[in-house]
Design a protein around this motif. Structure first.
Motif, PDB file in Angstrom:
ATOM      1  N   LYS A 267       0.865  -1.183   0.000  1.00 28.31           N
ATOM      2  CA  LYS A 267       0.000   0.000   0.000  1.00 28.31           C
ATOM      3  C   LYS A 267       0.899   1.230   0.000  1.00 28.31           C
ATOM      4  CE  LYS A 267      -4.029   1.537   2.586  1.00 28.31           C
ATOM      5  NZ  LYS A 267      -4.797   1.345   3.820  1.00 28.31           N
TER       6      LYS A 267
ATOM      7  N   LYS B 264      -6.862  -0.239  -6.424  1.00 24.48           N
ATOM      8  CA  LYS B 264      -7.962   0.465  -5.751  1.00 24.48           C
ATOM      9  C   LYS B 264      -7.363   1.605  -4.949  1.00 24.48           C
ATOM     10  CE  LYS B 264      -7.893  -3.054  -2.170  1.00 24.48           C
ATOM     11  NZ  LYS B 264      -8.573  -4.186  -1.596  1.00 24.48           N
TER      12      LYS B 264
ATOM     13  N   GLU C 165      -7.903   4.383  -1.781  1.00 24.76           N
ATOM     14  CA  GLU C 165      -8.571   4.615  -0.511  1.00 24.76           C
ATOM     15  C   GLU C 165      -8.120   5.988  -0.025  1.00 24.76           C
ATOM     16  OE1 GLU C 165      -8.319   2.933   4.059  1.00 24.76           O
ATOM     17  OE2 GLU C 165      -7.402   1.783   2.443  1.00 24.76           O
TER      18      GLU C 165
ATOM     19  N   ASN D  51      -4.419   9.965  -0.817  1.00 29.57           N
ATOM     20  CA  ASN D  51      -4.884   8.806  -1.580  1.00 29.57           C
ATOM     21  C   ASN D  51      -3.903   7.659  -1.382  1.00 29.57           C
ATOM     22  OD1 ASN D  51      -7.231   9.667  -2.903  1.00 29.57           O
ATOM     23  ND2 ASN D  51      -6.037  10.746  -4.441  1.00 29.57           N
TER      24      ASN D  51
END
Length: 146
Positions: free
Chosen positions: A60, A91, A93, A99
């Motif tokens: 991430k 994706k 988030e 972001n």
């Protein structure tokens, strides 16, 4: 006194420097062309796979962190991220103003599928070099890197 101070070993050094540059550029172009060919079969560009692999390595990332890893600005990757999101490979988030980007399950599967193919391609591409020569080349390229 020599009126042309660059007409000695320095000229040879310049010549070799230019030849090295040409060789590195040629190898980069050939390798990138073949890598793109392989990725295009899976409907991905080299830039898209670079993004996917950077995210996969970190699990991430914020858009800023990703941009720093890719050596570009946040704005430069916006379209790329939108395309990957449309492809359902990443994706986003949003946490407050940041972001965060991660791979979807489809993105992880694609990464796991492509990575061995690219490793095999690179293994084959550099197969004429021994392991020791590969180590030497890596050492020299790191040493030359500014």
């Amino acid at each position: 006194m020599n009126k042309e101070p660059y007409k000695t070993n320095n000229d040879r050094d310049k010549k070799y420097s230019v030849l090295l540059w040409h060789r590195i550029v040629r190898m980069y172009k050939n390798n990138t062309k073949e890598t793109n060919h392989l990725l295009n079969k899976l409907n991905l560009s080299n830039a898209q796979f670079d993004v996917i692999s950077r995210i996969a390595e970190s699990k991430k990332l914020s858009q800023q962190e990703l941009a720093e890893k890719l050596l570009v600005t946040k704005g430069n990757i916006t379209q790329l991220l939108q395309k990957l999101e449309q492809m359902k490979l990443i994706k986003k988030e949003k946490v407050w103003k940041t972001n965060y980007i991660s791979l979807t399950d489809e993105g992880k599967e694609l990464y796991d599928e492509i990575t061995p193919l690219l490793r095999d391609f690179q293994l084959n591409y550099f197969s004429k070099l021994t392991q020791e020569e590969k180590k030497q080349l890596l050492y020299l390229l790191r040493k030359a890197e500014v």
